[in-house]
Write a protein that holds these residues in place. Structure first.
Motif, PDB file in Angstrom:
ATOM      1  N   GLU A   1      -6.710  -3.941  -5.086  1.00 35.70           N
ATOM      2  CA  GLU A   1      -5.883  -3.534  -6.269  1.00 35.70           C
ATOM      3  C   GLU A   1      -4.305  -3.978  -5.908  1.00 35.70           C
ATOM      4  OE1 GLU A   1      -8.303  -1.754  -5.239  1.00 35.70           O
ATOM      5  OE2 GLU A   1      -9.535  -1.483  -7.024  1.00 35.70           O
TER       6      GLU A   1
ATOM      7  N   ARG B   1      -1.389   4.517  -1.738  1.00 36.71           N
ATOM      8  CA  ARG B   1      -2.561   4.618  -0.960  1.00 36.71           C
ATOM      9  C   ARG B   1      -2.768   4.551   0.743  1.00 36.71           C
ATOM     10  NH1 ARG B   1      -7.715   2.574  -3.870  1.00 36.71           N
ATOM     11  NH2 ARG B   1      -6.933  -0.043  -3.589  1.00 36.71           N
TER      12      ARG B   1
ATOM     13  N   TYR C   1      -5.101   7.558   2.082  1.00 39.46           N
ATOM     14  CA  TYR C   1      -6.245   7.235   2.646  1.00 39.46           C
ATOM     15  C   TYR C   1      -6.223   7.491   4.177  1.00 39.46           C
ATOM     16  CZ  TYR C   1      -8.794   5.364  -1.252  1.00 39.46           C
ATOM     17  OH  TYR C   1      -9.408   5.592  -2.370  1.00 39.46           O
TER      18      TYR C   1
ATOM     19  N   MET D   1     -10.097   6.469  -8.329  1.00 37.83           N
ATOM     20  CA  MET D   1      -9.632   5.303  -9.030  1.00 37.83           C
ATOM     21  C   MET D   1      -8.803   5.749 -10.293  1.00 37.83           C
ATOM     22  SD  MET D   1     -10.282   3.062  -6.834  1.00 37.83           S
ATOM     23  CE  MET D   1      -9.703   1.727  -7.903  1.00 37.83           C
TER      24      MET D   1
ATOM     25  N   TYR E   1     -10.208  -8.424 -11.058  1.00 40.42           N
ATOM     26  CA  TYR E   1      -9.506  -7.564 -11.415  1.00 40.42           C
ATOM     27  C   TYR E   1      -9.134  -7.961 -13.029  1.00 40.42           C
ATOM     28  CZ  TYR E   1      -9.458  -6.255  -6.937  1.00 40.42           C
ATOM     29  OH  TYR E   1      -9.934  -5.715  -5.522  1.00 40.42           O
TER      30      TYR E   1
ATOM     31  N   PRO F   1      -9.911  -2.974   2.094  1.00 37.00           N
ATOM     32  CA  PRO F   1     -11.147  -2.402   1.894  1.00 37.00           C
ATOM     33  C   PRO F   1     -11.054  -2.741   0.214  1.00 37.00           C
ATOM     34  CG  PRO F   1      -9.414  -0.864   1.658  1.00 37.00           C
ATOM     35  CD  PRO F   1      -8.548  -2.079   2.255  1.00 37.00           C
ATOM     36  N   THR F   2     -10.232  -3.072  -0.219  1.00 36.04           N
ATOM     37  CA  THR F   2     -10.356  -3.347  -1.924  1.00 36.04           C
ATOM     38  C   THR F   2      -9.091  -4.025  -2.034  1.00 36.04           C
ATOM     39  OG1 THR F   2     -10.558  -2.569  -3.941  1.00 36.04           O
ATOM     40  CG2 THR F   2      -9.685  -1.322  -2.452  1.00 36.04           C
TER      41      THR F   2
ATOM     42  N   PHE G   1     -14.797  -0.384 -13.509  1.00 35.77           N
ATOM     43  CA  PHE G   1     -13.963   0.581 -13.854  1.00 35.77           C
ATOM     44  C   PHE G   1     -12.991   0.342 -14.859  1.00 35.77           C
ATOM     45  CE2 PHE G   1     -14.267   3.180  -9.915  1.00 35.77           C
ATOM     46  CZ  PHE G   1     -14.915   2.464  -9.091  1.00 35.77           C
TER      47      PHE G   1
ATOM     48  N   ARG H   1     -14.260  -1.483   5.566  1.00 32.46           N
ATOM     49  CA  ARG H   1     -13.832   0.047   5.405  1.00 32.46           C
ATOM     50  C   ARG H   1     -14.487   0.593   6.764  1.00 32.46           C
ATOM     51  NH1 ARG H   1     -15.742   0.651  -0.956  1.00 32.46           N
ATOM     52  NH2 ARG H   1     -14.217  -0.943  -1.785  1.00 32.46           N
TER      53      ARG H   1
ATOM     54  N   TRP I   1       0.894  -1.111   0.006  1.00 32.40           N
ATOM     55  CA  TRP I   1      -0.078   0.175  -0.015  1.00 32.40           C
ATOM     56  C   TRP I   1       0.752   1.349  -0.036  1.00 32.40           C
ATOM     57  CZ3 TRP I   1      -5.442   0.955   0.316  1.00 32.40           C
ATOM     58  CH2 TRP I   1      -6.201  -0.293   0.147  1.00 32.40           C
TER      59      TRP I   1
ATOM     60  N   GLU J   1     -10.817   5.636   7.238  1.00 28.95           N
ATOM     61  CA  GLU J   1     -11.565   4.738   6.568  1.00 28.95           C
ATOM     62  C   GLU J   1     -10.408   3.288   6.440  1.00 28.95           C
ATOM     63  OE1 GLU J   1     -13.115   5.843   3.170  1.00 28.95           O
ATOM     64  OE2 GLU J   1     -14.367   4.121   2.873  1.00 28.95           O
ATOM     65  N   LEU J   2      -9.175   3.857   6.250  1.00 27.65           N
ATOM     66  CA  LEU J   2      -8.402   2.488   6.123  1.00 27.65           C
ATOM     67  C   LEU J   2      -7.823   1.825   7.435  1.00 27.65           C
ATOM     68  CD1 LEU J   2      -6.788   0.659   4.008  1.00 27.65           C
ATOM     69  CD2 LEU J   2      -5.119   2.700   4.098  1.00 27.65           C
TER      70      LEU J   2
ATOM     71  N   ASP K   1     -14.801  -8.956  -5.828  1.00 24.89           N
ATOM     72  CA  ASP K   1     -13.950  -7.856  -6.602  1.00 24.89           C
ATOM     73  C   ASP K   1     -13.172  -8.869  -7.822  1.00 24.89           C
ATOM     74  OD1 ASP K   1     -12.957  -9.062  -4.158  1.00 24.89           O
ATOM     75  OD2 ASP K   1     -11.523  -7.521  -4.438  1.00 24.89           O
TER      76      ASP K   1
ATOM     77  N   TYR L   1     -13.499  -4.479 -11.052  1.00 28.01           N
ATOM     78  CA  TYR L   1     -15.093  -4.705 -11.294  1.00 28.01           C
ATOM     79  C   TYR L   1     -15.526  -5.370  -9.798  1.00 28.01           C
ATOM     80  CZ  TYR L   1     -12.956  -5.330 -15.908  1.00 28.01           C
ATOM     81  OH  TYR L   1     -12.173  -5.152 -16.809  1.00 28.01           O
ATOM     82  N   GLY L   2     -16.436  -4.407  -9.153  1.00 28.42           N
ATOM     83  CA  GLY L   2     -16.979  -4.922  -7.777  1.00 28.42           C
ATOM     84  C   GLY L   2     -18.488  -5.285  -8.014  1.00 28.42           C
TER      85      GLY L   2
HETATM   86  C1  9G3 Z   1      -9.489   2.261   0.516  1.00 30.54           C
HETATM   87  C2  9G3 Z   1     -10.700   2.663   1.322  1.00 30.54           C
HETATM   88  C3  9G3 Z   1     -11.875   2.841   0.782  1.00 30.54           C
HETATM   89  C4  9G3 Z   1     -12.154   2.713  -0.472  1.00 30.54           C
HETATM   90  C5  9G3 Z   1     -11.093   2.363  -1.154  1.00 30.54           C
HETATM   91  C6  9G3 Z   1      -9.808   2.224  -0.804  1.00 30.54           C
HETATM   92  C7  9G3 Z   1     -13.580   2.591  -2.481  1.00 30.54           C
HETATM   93  C8  9G3 Z   1     -11.324   2.072  -2.727  1.00 30.54           C
HETATM   94  C9  9G3 Z   1     -12.891   2.197  -4.749  1.00 30.54           C
HETATM   95  C10 9G3 Z   1     -12.728   0.801  -5.164  1.00 30.54           C
HETATM   96  C11 9G3 Z   1     -12.518   0.633  -6.559  1.00 30.54           C
HETATM   97  C12 9G3 Z   1     -12.969  -0.844  -6.955  1.00 30.54           C
HETATM   98  C13 9G3 Z   1     -12.062  -2.895  -6.666  1.00 30.54           C
HETATM   99  C14 9G3 Z   1     -13.606  -3.718  -6.958  1.00 30.54           C
HETATM  100  C15 9G3 Z   1     -14.520  -2.692  -7.529  1.00 30.54           C
HETATM  101  C16 9G3 Z   1     -14.248  -1.419  -6.876  1.00 30.54           C
HETATM  102  N1  9G3 Z   1     -13.549   2.586  -1.227  1.00 30.54           N
HETATM  103  N2  9G3 Z   1     -12.368   2.181  -3.266  1.00 30.54           N
HETATM  104  O1  9G3 Z   1     -10.477   1.974  -3.831  1.00 30.54           O
HETATM  105  F1  9G3 Z   1      -8.531   2.198   0.969  1.00 30.54           F
HETATM  106 CL1  9G3 Z   1     -10.366   2.883   3.098  1.00 30.54          CL
HETATM  107  O2  9G3 Z   1     -12.552  -0.093  -4.318  1.00 30.54           O
HETATM  108  N3  9G3 Z   1     -11.999  -1.789  -6.354  1.00 30.54           N
END
Ligand code: 9G3
Length: 563
Positions: free
Chosen positions: A111, A85, A89, A202, A161, A108-109, A413, A140, A80, A92-93, A159, A442-443
């Motif tokens: 990538e 990120r 962030y 994103m 990718y 939280p996701t 996305f 989150r 990270w 929330e993280l 999720d 894609y979520g």
């Molecule tokens: C973080 C936190 C909250 C977040 C994210 C990162 C939303 C974050 C957007 C996504 C984008 C896509 C893969 C599946 C589909 C959505 N809230 N997003 O990146 F660190 Cl705390 O999650 N991710």
């Protein structure tokens, strides 16, 4: 399944802090229990619904050519930090330390994890494209979790990718995911729309959100009354359709507007139409002051403001900052005499077309009339920074727009190379050149779907599950377990139903009939067989939870109705 061995602690009363139907019914029906704010246990009924939803998601994802895997919920901070990120962030993280004091995030996701996972293997165009997915728990740390599973802190997401050598390949997978999502939400029985969305932090350009239409939805969908156009209000464009009339420009004047605090009050007091007034909103955009000018009948769209400046954080300034910049309070702010201050001024297209306008005089209780941009004040930018309104022309030029509320149930996305560049995930292209991998993600909010479906399918007595996701197909209820005729007929029917692979919940409890029927209405199982007095004649009652069917059936025929 015998209900005497089951676990579904139903509640008689509506829990006080449950503020939506789905949240109330999940609690009352013994589907979930809260462990902490935004953190829930899925009790047996909800677990079965979850598995039905996941199965439909898997079938459509596999059909679209995606491959399922499973990543950890904990991610080492280092990756990270590589993506950046870790630093961008905030609260929330969720961050934790292990016994060796090493930093981790609770994902939280994913990538970062997936890019780290593939970067040493997807090193040649021959190994692309690839589309992988997981169904997994996310965390989150939402400030205000609410609405039960609709906005939890710990939730289940599918999720995916995807990894590509070129844009065409990404476009192809994106389209396959779009189709897969449409199939999934159709099979779940949801009334949904795919809307053009804002990609937010994103990066990347194309992105679509899938919205389940619902009055309690947190998102506003803007749709054309005459075409298929639909967008999230955050990004719905407001084209520059404004013309100046060319009328003569009168001399600017300062006029007293004692006690007139709103733009409507000032407009009425000065007999200047609100469309000829404009308001000055002070924002902090990544910490720097920005004044946004919008017409009196419009509102600032802070997502558009954020995207215009390519910023991460945009927030309204408070009154004390307004006094610092304008030397006046909210309600009397204007751009005249501001340019020498260190603020950037951006005006919406509609403001640039205002002739002989009215705005605050930066003196409490005074306004200017006959104000004209260029002559009486300057701006640094003119852009589309306002929220679209119902009745505005549709951005696609067809008809006008109307609003609907929606629950975001999916988001896809085109990510581009944002992560592969940050984390050095490169491949050798057919010309032997190193290129960053192009990604998509894609979520689907799998646990959120449980609530979204209930919001659409319920009545005042409880849930009405679509057959595709119901925890059981058939609910069999014995009115009086002390009556051996009823009990024996039910036992035989239960065995037969299981032999026919009908998923049956058999209420064999020694509870009063009223309690059993109330619980059955809360559970929402599609078909119901009531074994009562008619047993003596080999008759049972057959009902659907929708109420469409309610009739007496011969015991030998009734199961055919449940297939
Ligand atoms: C973080 C936190 C909250 C977040 C994210 C990162 C939303 C974050 C957007 C996504 C984008 C896509 C893969 C599946 C589909 C959505 N809230 N997003 O990146 F660190 Cl705390 O999650 N991710």
């Amino acid at each position: 399944m015998r209900q005497s061995q089951f676990f579904a602690p139903t509640l008689r009363e509506v829990p006080a802090d449950a503020d939506t139907k789905s949240h109330q019914l999940l609690l009352r029906g013994g589907y979930i229990k809260q462990n902490a704010a935004g953190i829930y246990s899925y009790l047996p009924l909800a677990k079965r619904v979850l598995m039905k939803i996941e199965q439909i998601v898997r079938e459509e994802m596999d059909y679209a050519g995606a491959v399922e895997l499973l990543m950890p919920t904990l991610a080492p901070a280092e990756i990270w930090q590589e993506s950046g990120r870790w630093y961008s962030y905030g609260a929330e993280l969720m961050r934790v330390k292990d016994r060796h004091q090493r930093d981790f995030v609770i994902g939280p996701t994913h990538e970062e994890i997936i890019t780290d996972l593939i970067r040493n293997d997807l090193n040649s165009y021959k190994k692309l494209p690839l589309n992988v997915y997981q169904i997994q728990t996310k965390f989150r740390d939402e400030k205000r979790p609410r609405f039960g599973l609709l906005r939890g802190r710990e939730f289940i997401m599918k999720d995916a990718y995807s990894f590509h050598a070129n844009q065409e390949s990404l476009d192809e997978t994106y389209q396959k995911m779009y189709t897969a999502y449409s199939n999934i939400f159709t099979r779940l029985g949801l009334n949904f729309r795919a809307v053009i969305a804002d990609s937010g932090a994103m990066g990347g350009k194309d992105t679509h959100e899938f919205m389940a239409l619902s009055e309690i939805g947190e998102d506003i969908i803007v749709y054309s009354t005459e075409s298929g156009y639909a967008a999230n209000i955050e990004m719905a464009p407001c084209p520059d359709i404004y013309e100046k009339t060319g009328k003569s420009l009168d001399q600017m004047q300062k006029v007293a507007t004692p006690e007139q605090k709103t733009i409507e009050a000032v407009s009425a007091f000065l007999h200047v139409p609100v469309q000829q007034c404009f308001k000055s909103m002070l924002y902090q955009v990544d910490g720097k002051f920005v004044v946004a000018l919008v017409r009196g009948d419009h509102e600032v769209n802070d997502i558009k403001l954020k995207n215009f400046f390519g910023a991460s954080v945009v927030e309204l300034a408070d009154e004390s900052q307004a006094v610092q910049i304008f030397s006046a309070n909210f309600g009397s702010l204007g751009p005249v005499g501001l340019q020498e201050k260190e603020v950037e001024i951006v005006a919406d297209y509609a403001v640039a077309a205002i002739e002989n306008g009215c705005c605050g005089a930066n003196e409490d209780g005074f306004h200017f009339i006959n104000v004209n941009m260029g002559r009486d004040y300057q701006v640094h930018h003119i852009a589309d920074i306002r929220l679209i309104q119902e009745g505005d022309p549709s951005p696609d030029g067809k008809g006008v727009v109307a609003f609907a509320r929606g629950i975001e149930i999916g988001h896809i996305f085109k990510l581009g190379t944002r992560y592969s560049e940050a984390m050095n995930a490169r491949f050798l292209d057919e010309n032997g050149k190193q290129q960053p991998i192009i990604m998509g993600c894609y979520g689907i909010g799998v646990s959120r779907l449980i609530s979204a479906i209930i919001e659409e399918y319920h009545d005042e007595k409880g849930i009405i599950w679509p057959k595709s996701v119901a925890p059981y197909r058939l609910h069999m209820i014995v009115v009086n377990m002390k009556d051996s005729v009823q009990r024996e007929l039910a036992e035989a029917l239960y065995q037969k139903a299981q032999a026919l692979n009908i998923e049956v919940l058999y209420d064999d409890r020694s509870e009063r009939a009223g309690v059993k029927f109330a619980d059955a209405d809360l559970f929402g199982i599609p078909y119901r067989i009531i074994v009562g007095k008619g047993s003596i004649n080999g008759e049972v009652e057959f009902k659907t939870r929708t109420g469409e069917v309610s009739e007496i059936c011969l015991v030998d025929e009734v199961l055919n109705r449940c297939l």
